[in-house]
Design a protein around this motif. Structure first.
Motif, PDB file in Angstrom:
ATOM      1  N   ILE A  93       0.831  -1.207   0.000  1.00  0.00           N
ATOM      2  CA  ILE A  93       0.000   0.000   0.000  1.00  0.00           C
ATOM      3  C   ILE A  93       0.867   1.261   0.000  1.00  0.00           C
ATOM      4  N   ILE A  94       1.924   1.267   0.813  1.00  0.00           N
ATOM      5  CA  ILE A  94       2.818   2.426   0.833  1.00  0.00           C
ATOM      6  C   ILE A  94       3.454   2.618  -0.539  1.00  0.00           C
ATOM      7  N   ALA A  95       3.907   1.536  -1.155  1.00  0.00           N
ATOM      8  CA  ALA A  95       4.504   1.624  -2.495  1.00  0.00           C
ATOM      9  C   ALA A  95       3.507   2.173  -3.498  1.00  0.00           C
ATOM     10  N   SER A  96       2.247   1.723  -3.403  1.00  0.00           N
ATOM     11  CA  SER A  96       1.219   2.188  -4.351  1.00  0.00           C
ATOM     12  C   SER A  96       0.941   3.677  -4.183  1.00  0.00           C
ATOM     13  N   HIS A  97       0.946   4.154  -2.954  1.00  0.00           N
ATOM     14  CA  HIS A  97       0.694   5.577  -2.722  1.00  0.00           C
ATOM     15  C   HIS A  97       1.835   6.439  -3.251  1.00  0.00           C
ATOM     16  N   VAL A  98       3.057   5.946  -3.135  1.00  0.00           N
ATOM     17  CA  VAL A  98       4.194   6.701  -3.665  1.00  0.00           C
ATOM     18  C   VAL A  98       4.123   6.752  -5.185  1.00  0.00           C
ATOM     19  N   ILE A  99       3.758   5.627  -5.815  1.00  0.00           N
ATOM     20  CA  ILE A  99       3.578   5.623  -7.274  1.00  0.00           C
ATOM     21  C   ILE A  99       2.494   6.615  -7.666  1.00  0.00           C
ATOM     22  N   GLY A 100       1.402   6.634  -6.914  1.00  0.00           N
ATOM     23  CA  GLY A 100       0.335   7.586  -7.190  1.00  0.00           C
ATOM     24  C   GLY A 100       0.809   9.025  -7.077  1.00  0.00           C
ATOM     25  N   ASP A 101       1.622   9.298  -6.061  1.00  0.00           N
ATOM     26  CA  ASP A 101       2.138  10.664  -5.859  1.00  0.00           C
ATOM     27  C   ASP A 101       2.995  11.121  -7.032  1.00  0.00           C
ATOM     28  N   ILE A 102       3.942  10.277  -7.452  1.00  0.00           N
ATOM     29  CA  ILE A 102       4.849  10.732  -8.509  1.00  0.00           C
ATOM     30  C   ILE A 102       4.187  10.664  -9.887  1.00  0.00           C
ATOM     31  N   THR A 103       3.161   9.832 -10.044  1.00  0.00           N
ATOM     32  CA  THR A 103       2.395   9.847 -11.294  1.00  0.00           C
ATOM     33  C   THR A 103       1.666  11.173 -11.440  1.00  0.00           C
ATOM     34  N   THR A 104       1.037  11.624 -10.359  1.00  0.00           N
ATOM     35  CA  THR A 104       0.337  12.913 -10.379  1.00  0.00           C
ATOM     36  C   THR A 104       1.312  14.050 -10.650  1.00  0.00           C
ATOM     37  N   LEU A 105       2.469  14.022  -9.987  1.00  0.00           N
ATOM     38  CA  LEU A 105       3.480  15.061 -10.178  1.00  0.00           C
ATOM     39  C   LEU A 105       3.983  15.081 -11.618  1.00  0.00           C
ATOM     40  N   THR A 106       4.302  13.907 -12.155  1.00  0.00           N
ATOM     41  CA  THR A 106       4.808  13.824 -13.526  1.00  0.00           C
ATOM     42  C   THR A 106       3.772  14.293 -14.535  1.00  0.00           C
ATOM     43  N   SER A 107       2.509  13.943 -14.309  1.00  0.00           N
ATOM     44  CA  SER A 107       1.433  14.351 -15.213  1.00  0.00           C
ATOM     45  C   SER A 107       1.259  15.867 -15.239  1.00  0.00           C
ATOM     46  N   LEU A 108       1.501  16.508 -14.105  1.00  0.00           N
ATOM     47  CA  LEU A 108       1.315  17.957 -14.025  1.00  0.00           C
ATOM     48  C   LEU A 108       2.493  18.735 -14.597  1.00  0.00           C
ATOM     49  N   TYR A 109       3.727  18.252 -14.404  1.00  0.00           N
ATOM     50  CA  TYR A 109       4.892  19.069 -14.705  1.00  0.00           C
ATOM     51  C   TYR A 109       5.759  18.585 -15.866  1.00  0.00           C
ATOM     52  N   ILE A 110       5.684  17.321 -16.226  1.00  0.00           N
ATOM     53  CA  ILE A 110       6.589  16.816 -17.254  1.00  0.00           C
ATOM     54  C   ILE A 110       5.834  16.224 -18.446  1.00  0.00           C
ATOM     55  N   LEU A 111       4.974  15.250 -18.194  1.00  0.00           N
ATOM     56  CA  LEU A 111       4.285  14.522 -19.266  1.00  0.00           C
ATOM     57  C   LEU A 111       2.789  14.793 -19.205  1.00  0.00           C
ATOM     58  N   SER A 112       2.432  16.050 -19.405  1.00  0.00           N
ATOM     59  CA  SER A 112       1.029  16.448 -19.248  1.00  0.00           C
ATOM     60  C   SER A 112       0.115  15.835 -20.296  1.00  0.00           C
ATOM     61  N   GLU A 113       0.660  15.446 -21.445  1.00  0.00           N
ATOM     62  CA  GLU A 113      -0.159  14.865 -22.517  1.00  0.00           C
ATOM     63  C   GLU A 113      -0.174  13.335 -22.473  1.00  0.00           C
ATOM     64  N   THR A 114       0.597  12.761 -21.578  1.00  0.00           N
ATOM     65  CA  THR A 114       0.692  11.302 -21.485  1.00  0.00           C
ATOM     66  C   THR A 114      -0.357  10.773 -20.513  1.00  0.00           C
ATOM     67  N   PRO A 115      -1.108   9.763 -20.890  1.00  0.00           N
ATOM     68  CA  PRO A 115      -2.090   9.187 -19.962  1.00  0.00           C
ATOM     69  C   PRO A 115      -1.410   8.718 -18.677  1.00  0.00           C
ATOM     70  N   PRO A 116      -1.972   9.027 -17.523  1.00  0.00           N
ATOM     71  CA  PRO A 116      -1.347   8.630 -16.245  1.00  0.00           C
ATOM     72  C   PRO A 116      -1.067   7.143 -16.139  1.00  0.00           C
ATOM     73  N   ILE A 117      -1.923   6.311 -16.757  1.00  0.00           N
ATOM     74  CA  ILE A 117      -1.729   4.865 -16.639  1.00  0.00           C
ATOM     75  C   ILE A 117      -0.415   4.430 -17.294  1.00  0.00           C
ATOM     76  N   ILE A 118      -0.005   5.130 -18.350  1.00  0.00           N
ATOM     77  CA  ILE A 118       1.267   4.815 -19.005  1.00  0.00           C
ATOM     78  C   ILE A 118       2.430   5.142 -18.074  1.00  0.00           C
ATOM     79  N   ILE A 119       2.328   6.281 -17.397  1.00  0.00           N
ATOM     80  CA  ILE A 119       3.360   6.687 -16.440  1.00  0.00           C
ATOM     81  C   ILE A 119       3.450   5.666 -15.308  1.00  0.00           C
ATOM     82  N   GLU A 120       2.289   5.238 -14.811  1.00  0.00           N
ATOM     83  CA  GLU A 120       2.267   4.241 -13.734  1.00  0.00           C
ATOM     84  C   GLU A 120       2.925   2.942 -14.167  1.00  0.00           C
TER      85      GLU A 120
END
Length: 373
Positions: A93-120
């Motif tokens: 669960i802790i690992a999943s929450h960290v993945i969720g955190d950095i997926t959200t961050l990456t989607s906002l600042y780096i890969l805004s056009e990339t679907p979040p599921i691909i980043i995950e």
């Protein structure tokens, strides 16, 4: 059964600091205490050091044992299996929450056009590969990361001051609203995350050379984490102010965004995002390794790697579900996880294990320690 690999105390120190930092640096801590957030950090750090003493107390009773082997020595085999299996889920669960955190961050600042599921998927696959290589490999990678990241961290948090963005009057007045909001922020929220997550180091201890003398390393790690968060918190307050911190999703990124040294060094938030991605990637590997190693112990098998893929799939699913609603994700992180997950797994079961151990001592119940295979 654990791997016959070893890491040194420097690597343990780095892995522990990485575990204690992670995504909490992005969100800031103690935000509802306003300009007194730095006091929250100090109080929580003292609480974190008390946890280290508690964990090392348990470790002294069962040297060379993982957390799961400690449970096997204290509880009956059925209860030990149930608690240990719950810890496998906790690490996942802790690992999943960290993945969720950095997926959200990456989607906002780096890969805004990339679907979040691909980043995950990419993050999960990279973490899986790191864990497949083994703890010795990603511990060495941690040293390399640490060498480059420490100067960057120093720059990011001295940069706003060099850019004349700092207003130290925003630290005043101290204790404007008294101690209540400070203690409310400190426990259990900051006490459990990030400081309580250090419990994962009990899964790493058997791999450390001369692991009977890890208390100084663990305390130094906790002190380093506290200083890091204290620096971040003070920098955020004097740069963007306590009110903006409270309403900002990533106050640390906002503070770094204001860096402008001689109109030459500016717009460095992309580099900051990359830094946080690397730190959190290391944290994901540590918790994924702990979950896979724990499953290997629970099911009495001889290779933790066979559990990496199924656990990673579970982690990915939990992560994907958690980021469907960012507001809900943050609410769960701050209002549910500390009480339902943090306190029981980072404090409750450890105290229970110590209590049962000394009750058996008192009653003279034979409890021959089991060898760690």
């Amino acid at each position: 059964m654990i791997e016959n690999t070893k890491i040194n105390k420097l690597q343990l120190y780095i892995l522990t600091v990485v575990t204690g930092s992670g995504s909490s640096m992005l969100y800031g801590i103690g935000t509802h205490a306003n300009q007194d957030a730095w006091i929250v950090v100090l109080i929580s750090m003292l609480g974190g050091m008390s946890l280290i003493l508690l964990y090392c107390w348990l470790l002294k009773l069962f040297p060379d044992a993982t957390l799961f082997h400690m449970f096997e020595n204290v509880f009956n085999k059925y209860l030990a299996k149930i608690i240990s299996f719950l810890y496998v889920l906790y690490f996942a669960i802790i690992a999943s929450h960290v993945i969720g955190d950095i997926t959200t961050l990456t989607s906002l600042y780096i890969l805004s056009e990339t679907p979040p599921i691909i980043i995950e998927i990419i993050i999960t696959l990279i973490a899986m590969y790191g864990v497949f290589l083994g703890i010795e490999t990603f511990a060495r990678f941690g040293i390399l990361v640490f060498i480059f990241i420490v100067p960057l961290i120093f720059f990011f948090f001295i940069g706003p001051i060099l850019s004349n963005q700092a207003n130290f009057e925003q630290l005043l007045p101290i204790l404007e609203n008294g101690w209540r909001p400070i203690f409310k922020e400190s426990f259990p929220l900051i006490f459990t995350n990030p400081f309580g997550e250090i419990i994962v180091f009990l899964m790493i201890i058997p791999y450390v050379t001369n692991n009977q003398k890890v208390l100084p390393v663990a305390l130094l790690s906790m002190l380093s984490i506290g200083i890091l968060f204290l620096t971040i918190t003070v920098t955020n307050i004097v740069t963007i102010g306590p009110k903006f911190i409270e309403i900002s999703l990533y106050p640390t990124i906002q503070a770094i965004r204001g860096i402008n040294i001689l109109n030459f060094i500016q717009r460095v938030e992309g580099l900051a995002v990359f830094l946080f991605l690397i730190l959190n990637y290391m944290k994901i590997m540590i918790f994924l390794f702990a979950a896979a190693t724990g499953a290997n112990i629970v099911f009495k098998t001889n290779n933790y790697r066979k559990y990496i893929i199924p656990i990673s799939i579970i982690v990915f699913i939990l992560s994907h579900l958690s980021i469907q609603d960012v507001v809900l994700h943050l609410y769960i992180d701050t209002h549910i996880v500390p009480y339902a997950i943090g306190l029981p797994f980072e404090l409750g079961f450890v105290i229970l294990a110590l209590g049962v151990y000394y009750i058996k001592e008192l009653l003279k119940i034979d409890k021959k320690p089991k060898a760690v295979k």
